[in-house]
Design an enzyme around this catalytic site. Structure first.
Site, PDB file in Angstrom:
ATOM      1  N   ASP A   1      -5.251 -31.675 -61.475  1.00 55.37           N
ATOM      2  CA  ASP A   1      -6.790 -30.788 -61.029  1.00 55.37           C
ATOM      3  C   ASP A   1      -6.215 -29.903 -60.011  1.00 55.37           C
ATOM      4  O   ASP A   1      -5.211 -30.210 -59.263  1.00 55.37           O
ATOM      5  CB  ASP A   1      -7.878 -31.832 -60.623  1.00 55.37           C
ATOM      6  CG  ASP A   1      -9.141 -31.137 -60.276  1.00 55.37           C
ATOM      7  OD1 ASP A   1      -9.372 -30.019 -60.764  1.00 55.37           O
ATOM      8  OD2 ASP A   1      -9.922 -31.428 -59.350  1.00 55.37           O
TER       9      ASP A   1
ATOM     10  N   ASP B   1      -8.784 -28.041 -57.203  1.00 53.11           N
ATOM     11  CA  ASP B   1      -9.616 -28.431 -56.071  1.00 53.11           C
ATOM     12  C   ASP B   1      -9.722 -29.675 -55.647  1.00 53.11           C
ATOM     13  O   ASP B   1     -10.343 -30.335 -56.659  1.00 53.11           O
ATOM     14  CB  ASP B   1     -10.909 -27.521 -56.233  1.00 53.11           C
ATOM     15  CG  ASP B   1     -10.931 -25.930 -56.063  1.00 53.11           C
ATOM     16  OD1 ASP B   1     -10.042 -25.571 -55.455  1.00 53.11           O
ATOM     17  OD2 ASP B   1     -11.387 -25.397 -57.004  1.00 53.11           O
TER      18      ASP B   1
ATOM     19  N   ASP C   1      -9.506 -36.149 -58.273  1.00 48.70           N
ATOM     20  CA  ASP C   1     -10.062 -36.689 -56.899  1.00 48.70           C
ATOM     21  C   ASP C   1     -11.802 -36.950 -57.166  1.00 48.70           C
ATOM     22  O   ASP C   1     -12.231 -37.441 -55.989  1.00 48.70           O
ATOM     23  CB  ASP C   1     -10.231 -35.309 -55.819  1.00 48.70           C
ATOM     24  CG  ASP C   1     -11.145 -34.272 -56.403  1.00 48.70           C
ATOM     25  OD1 ASP C   1     -12.063 -34.062 -55.501  1.00 48.70           O
ATOM     26  OD2 ASP C   1     -10.840 -33.755 -57.238  1.00 48.70           O
TER      27      ASP C   1
END
Length: 526
Positions: A32, A34, A213
């Site tokens: 990923d 961000d 995240d």
């Protein structure tokens, strides 16, 4: 493995590069952007607020609310569409609040385009990559049998700017595939972007490891049939990552490709948690009572028959008429399996949207110790959110939530926890408000009720510099264990301290925890 060659592209909008130097891929490592490559959510929030001010949109997203929003809705335009839909489409320098879908789309596009430019300006001066991300990415790029990809929910413009700024041209050109949120029809948590990556790379989903995240990203990866490693941020640390194969606050310096490849063949049942500890201490079962963040949204409830029933509230409640109609300002909730019941204010609404995000709050408080011994821990099911209620206004802190955790039968909870005061104080000192956390927690009371339910309340104060600086949140909690089923229930009611002191609001808040009853058998309250 998949045969590689130059010029392989799944769709023109995506960036696909398959260097001819790597002839085949046995597995894929997908990042990923961000939150993984950089911890950027605070910058996103500041950029949204900046564009709101610039266009005179009368909204501002606080850190606390943005944590909830960004963990519920993926992508910039979907976030604004969701928020405006719940709180009212705003006026702006562009004109009156848009009433047509076309007008709403035009407003969103204009705000998002300007927000992206503001965000780019911020990235150019402030952003740094998270620890060990580039080291691991470089090792994967250098390995001839590993396909390397980045899949972001951000717009392509913002995503590519970040990657060009932080990765550099050579590293970016060495990636096999890059996709952004506007390359797919549905954004995370929908698995479409990861399914696209698998097809483009020619690597089956079962051979892909995703680094994410957040719970939204985890859901997307697992939904695509891939394994997922979590490196959480401060705003996602409280989420349920039980379906991940590894969880770290930061990627370790000794994490290498062989270890990552090993995770591709692992399962969530054998997940690695960087905060696991061999020490057993009374804490985990009470962890679910900490700072629930469910925000209930929308709608209205009944309003006619309740007046008649409220004239004789004890009679109405004795026959559980309040399951259907409010009685004396409250409605009754009973779990679907009849295991417990509670009262909540008639104006509050059930919140199903936070079911998955809320379930992570127990695990996140387990840093440094575990309440349940390993022999119990090994057979228990993970915590699940059973119920959540809150006022019909987005962004407010007041809420009630109930978590269910199956510990198995035969657990002596009294022997395990010690006295209610001891267990509660240990939880406050070591998990809810440890040293240097920016929070100070005060235990106000703790007792074991006549029905066997442990009830306590505590206050959390947030220090200057924390996202909720100056706020004081009061919490009232209940913990109950059903030995017949092995289920542990933790109820939490929380609200700003001033709400507990006010008249009707305070009375309603104080009534909820005492109303919680464990039902041991049909028709028998504990």
């Amino acid at each position: 493995g998949a045969v590689r060659g130059p010029g392989v592209t799944a769709r023109a909008a995506c960036v696909a590069r398959c260097p001819s130097s790597r002839m085949s891929a046995d597995w894929a490592l997908i990042f990923d952007c961000d939150g993984v490559i950089l911890e950027s959510e605070s910058l996103h929030r500041e950029a949204y607020n900046a564009v709101f001010r610039e266009f005179e949109v009368p909204y501002e997203w606080t850190p606390a609310y943005y944590d909830v929003l960004q963990n519920k809705v993926g992508g910039g335009i979907p976030k604004m569409r969701y928020y405006f839909g719940e709180n009212g489409w705003p006026s702006s320098t562009l004109g009156a609040p848009p009433e047509t879908p076309e007008g709403q789309d035009a407003l969103l596009d204009t705000l998002q385009d300007r927000k992206t430019q503001i965000y780019k300006d911020m990235i150019g001066g402030e952003a740094e990559t998270r620890p060990n991300i580039l080291r691991i990415m470089d090792a994967a790029i250098a390995a001839p049998n590993v396909a390397v990809s980045i899949c972001s929910a951000s717009t392509k413009s913002a995503c590519m700017f970040v990657l060009e700024s932080l990765l550099g041209e050579d590293r970016l050109n060495a990636l096999d595939f890059v996709a952004a949120g506007d390359d797919v029809e549905k954004r995370k948590p929908d698995p479409e972007i990861y399914t696209l990556a698998s097809k483009t790379l020619g690597v089956p989903p079962a051979k892909c490891l995703v680094v994410e995240d957040s719970l939204i990203g985890l859901q997307a990866a697992v939904g695509a049939g891939m394994k997922c490693l979590i490196t959480h941020t401060s705003s996602t640390a409280d989420q349920d990552f039980s379906r991940a194969v590894a969880v770290y606050p930061e990627l370790p310096g000794d994490l290498d490709l062989p270890a990552l490849e090993g995770l591709v063949g692992s399962s969530a049942a054998t997940a690695q948690f960087a905060y696991d500890s061999p020490i057993t201490s009374p804490r985990r079962a009470l962890a679910g009572v900490a700072l629930a963040t469910a925000i209930a949204l929308g709608g209205d409830l009944f309003g006619v028959t309740q007046a008649v029933l409220s004239a004789a509230p004890e009679v109405a409640r004795s026959v559980r008429a309040d399951l259907v109609y409010p009685v004396a300002g409250f409605k009754r909730f009973m779990a679907a399996d009849g295991s417990y019941e509670l009262l909540y204010p008639k104006t509050w609404l059930a919140d199903q949207a936070t079911r998955l995000p809320k379930a992570g709050s127990v695990r996140s408080l387990d840093q440094g110790g575990t309440l349940i011994p390993r022999k119990v821990e090994a057979k228990r099911n993970g915590p699940q959110l059973d119920a959540a209620f809150g006022p019909p206004a987005g962004g407010r802190l007041e809420n009630l939530s109930v978590l269910r955790t199956n510990l198995g039968q035969g657990v002596d909870l009294d022997a395990l926890l010690g006295t209610p005061a001891e267990a509660a104080q240990r939880l406050l000192d070591s998990s809810i408000a440890p040293a240097n956390s920016g929070k100070m927690a005060t235990l106000n009371s703790a007792e074991k009720r006549a029905d066997g339910v442990v009830q306590f309340d505590y206050t959390v104060r947030f220090a200057e510099g924390s996202p909720m600086a100056g706020r004081v949140i009061k919490n009232q909690a209940c913990v109950a264990y059903n030995p017949a089923t092995g289920d542990l229930f933790t109820l939490t009611v929380l609200a700003p301290e001033e709400e507990w002191a006010s008249g009707a609001s305070g009375s309603a808040l104080r009534a909820m925890a005492p109303s919680f009853k464990l039902i041991r058998a049909a028709g028998q309250s504990a």
